[in-house]
Design a protein around this motif. Structure first.
Motif, PDB file in Angstrom:
ATOM      1  N   GLU A   1       0.831  -1.209   0.000  1.00 54.20           N
ATOM      2  CA  GLU A   1       0.000   0.000   0.000  1.00 54.20           C
ATOM      3  C   GLU A   1       0.867   1.261   0.000  1.00 54.20           C
ATOM      4  OE1 GLU A   1      -2.307   1.075   3.529  1.00 54.20           O
ATOM      5  OE2 GLU A   1      -1.227  -0.460   4.635  1.00 54.20           O
ATOM      6  N   TYR A   2       2.026   1.204   0.622  1.00 51.05           N
ATOM      7  CA  TYR A   2       2.931   2.353   0.630  1.00 51.05           C
ATOM      8  C   TYR A   2       3.606   2.529  -0.726  1.00 51.05           C
ATOM      9  CZ  TYR A   2       2.388   2.998   5.608  1.00 51.05           C
ATOM     10  OH  TYR A   2       1.870   3.273   6.842  1.00 51.05           O
ATOM     11  N   ARG A   3       3.934   1.415  -1.386  1.00 52.99           N
ATOM     12  CA  ARG A   3       4.514   1.509  -2.735  1.00 52.99           C
ATOM     13  C   ARG A   3       3.510   2.129  -3.696  1.00 52.99           C
ATOM     14  NH1 ARG A   3       6.474  -3.743  -1.718  1.00 52.99           N
ATOM     15  NH2 ARG A   3       4.834  -4.579  -3.048  1.00 52.99           N
ATOM     16  N   ALA A   4       2.241   1.737  -3.578  1.00 60.17           N
ATOM     17  CA  ALA A   4       1.207   2.311  -4.436  1.00 60.17           C
ATOM     18  C   ALA A   4       1.068   3.810  -4.168  1.00 60.17           C
ATOM     19  CB  ALA A   4      -0.117   1.600  -4.210  1.00 60.17           C
ATOM     20  N   ALA A   5       1.111   4.198  -2.909  1.00 57.08           N
ATOM     21  CA  ALA A   5       1.036   5.616  -2.562  1.00 57.08           C
ATOM     22  C   ALA A   5       2.245   6.363  -3.120  1.00 57.08           C
ATOM     23  CB  ALA A   5       0.948   5.792  -1.049  1.00 57.08           C
ATOM     24  N   TRP A   6       3.433   5.752  -3.034  1.00 60.46           N
ATOM     25  CA  TRP A   6       4.645   6.377  -3.563  1.00 60.46           C
ATOM     26  C   TRP A   6       4.510   6.613  -5.063  1.00 60.46           C
ATOM     27  CZ3 TRP A   6       8.658   9.246  -2.962  1.00 60.46           C
ATOM     28  CH2 TRP A   6       9.711   9.211  -3.876  1.00 60.46           C
ATOM     29  N   GLU A   7       4.003   5.628  -5.793  1.00 59.94           N
ATOM     30  CA  GLU A   7       3.822   5.781  -7.237  1.00 59.94           C
ATOM     31  C   GLU A   7       2.860   6.930  -7.545  1.00 59.94           C
ATOM     32  OE1 GLU A   7       5.481   4.252  -9.653  1.00 59.94           O
ATOM     33  OE2 GLU A   7       6.617   3.161  -8.142  1.00 59.94           O
ATOM     34  N   GLU A   8       1.800   7.026  -6.787  1.00 56.95           N
ATOM     35  CA  GLU A   8       0.831   8.101  -6.994  1.00 56.95           C
ATOM     36  C   GLU A   8       1.438   9.460  -6.643  1.00 56.95           C
ATOM     37  OE1 GLU A   8      -3.810   9.129  -5.950  1.00 56.95           O
ATOM     38  OE2 GLU A   8      -3.013   7.141  -5.479  1.00 56.95           O
ATOM     39  N   ILE A   9       2.218   9.504  -5.585  1.00 58.89           N
ATOM     40  CA  ILE A   9       2.881  10.758  -5.187  1.00 58.89           C
ATOM     41  C   ILE A   9       3.840  11.211  -6.281  1.00 58.89           C
ATOM     42  CG2 ILE A   9       4.603  11.733  -3.613  1.00 58.89           C
ATOM     43  CD1 ILE A   9       3.218  10.134  -1.365  1.00 58.89           C
ATOM     44  N   THR A  10       4.662  10.313  -6.782  1.00 63.89           N
ATOM     45  CA  THR A  10       5.629  10.710  -7.811  1.00 63.89           C
ATOM     46  C   THR A  10       4.924  11.171  -9.079  1.00 63.89           C
ATOM     47  OG1 THR A  10       5.912   8.405  -8.516  1.00 63.89           O
ATOM     48  CG2 THR A  10       7.535   9.289  -6.980  1.00 63.89           C
ATOM     49  N   SER A  11       3.863  10.484  -9.478  1.00 71.13           N
ATOM     50  CA  SER A  11       3.182  10.908 -10.703  1.00 71.13           C
ATOM     51  C   SER A  11       2.507  12.266 -10.526  1.00 71.13           C
ATOM     52  CB  SER A  11       2.168   9.853 -11.149  1.00 71.13           C
ATOM     53  OG  SER A  11       1.122   9.737 -10.225  1.00 71.13           O
ATOM     54  N   ASN A  12       1.997  12.563  -9.338  1.00 75.58           N
ATOM     55  CA  ASN A  12       1.367  13.857  -9.095  1.00 75.58           C
ATOM     56  C   ASN A  12       2.375  14.982  -8.935  1.00 75.58           C
ATOM     57  OD1 ASN A  12      -1.542  13.496  -9.081  1.00 75.58           O
ATOM     58  ND2 ASN A  12      -1.203  12.156  -7.339  1.00 75.58           N
ATOM     59  N   LEU A  13       3.521  14.701  -8.338  1.00 75.43           N
ATOM     60  CA  LEU A  13       4.501  15.759  -8.102  1.00 75.43           C
ATOM     61  C   LEU A  13       5.229  16.187  -9.369  1.00 75.43           C
ATOM     62  CD1 LEU A  13       6.120  14.906  -4.657  1.00 75.43           C
ATOM     63  CD2 LEU A  13       4.561  16.761  -5.212  1.00 75.43           C
ATOM     64  N   TRP A  14       5.426  15.291 -10.326  1.00 78.26           N
ATOM     65  CA  TRP A  14       6.171  15.656 -11.537  1.00 78.26           C
ATOM     66  C   TRP A  14       5.485  16.761 -12.321  1.00 78.26           C
ATOM     67  CZ3 TRP A  14      11.002  15.189 -12.019  1.00 78.26           C
ATOM     68  CH2 TRP A  14      11.678  14.114 -11.447  1.00 78.26           C
ATOM     69  N   LEU A  15       4.188  16.929 -12.128  1.00 79.37           N
ATOM     70  CA  LEU A  15       3.487  18.025 -12.805  1.00 79.37           C
ATOM     71  C   LEU A  15       3.990  19.392 -12.357  1.00 79.37           C
ATOM     72  CD1 LEU A  15      -0.169  16.700 -12.642  1.00 79.37           C
ATOM     73  CD2 LEU A  15       1.377  16.662 -14.602  1.00 79.37           C
ATOM     74  N   HIS A  16       4.574  19.458 -11.163  1.00 77.51           N
ATOM     75  CA  HIS A  16       5.033  20.723 -10.597  1.00 77.51           C
ATOM     76  C   HIS A  16       6.542  20.911 -10.728  1.00 77.51           C
ATOM     77  CE1 HIS A  16       1.086  21.465  -8.901  1.00 77.51           C
ATOM     78  NE2 HIS A  16       1.069  20.205  -8.556  1.00 77.51           N
ATOM     79  N   SER A  17       7.149  20.139 -11.607  1.00 72.34           N
ATOM     80  CA  SER A  17       8.606  20.236 -11.728  1.00 72.34           C
ATOM     81  C   SER A  17       8.998  21.376 -12.650  1.00 72.34           C
ATOM     82  CB  SER A  17       9.177  18.927 -12.272  1.00 72.34           C
ATOM     83  OG  SER A  17       8.826  18.747 -13.625  1.00 72.34           O
TER      84      SER A  17
END
Length: 117
Positions: free
Chosen positions: A29-45
């Motif tokens: 569940e933490y790996r899934a959250a990490w994947e979602e976090i990374t995909s959402n944060l790259w929009l703000h790079s």
């Protein structure tokens, strides 16, 4: 970081591989959250993404600590991971790379049109 690493981005590649290695040992569940976090944060790079490296490191550390403490992902991040990511980057004032490119294009067009008068 030397000049070649900065130009090629190899330092960031190494850092991202390190993040992924750390994320692999997290529960599912933490790996899934990490994947979602990374995909959402790259929009703000920015163009290279260097501005996100400390934010990604902190988010992963938060997941690691919460996992070690036995907390659930919902307890730590809430139900809205996209909102969590927006809060991390300060969404009210944060611009995505699309916004930055749009602003640059608008300024260039305005400058060209202003020069035609």
């Amino acid at each position: 970081m030397n000049f070649l690493e900065k130009i090629t981005g190899s330092d960031m590649t190494k850092e991202m591989k390190g993040f992924e290695t750390r994320a692999k040992v997290l529960p599912a569940e933490y790996r899934a959250a990490w994947e979602e976090i990374t995909s959402n944060l790259w929009l703000h790079s920015d163009f290279t993404g260097r501005n996100l490296m400390p934010i990604l490191d902190s988010a992963l550390e938060l997941l690691e600590v919460a996992s070690a403490d036995g907390q659930s992902v919902e307890e730590v991040l809430g139900d809205d991971i996209e909102g969590f990511c927006a809060a991390l980057v300060g969404d009210q004032g944060a611009k995505t790379f699309r916004d930055k490119w749009r602003d640059q294009l608008n300024k260039n067009v305005a400058r060209k049109l202003g020069g035609l008068k």
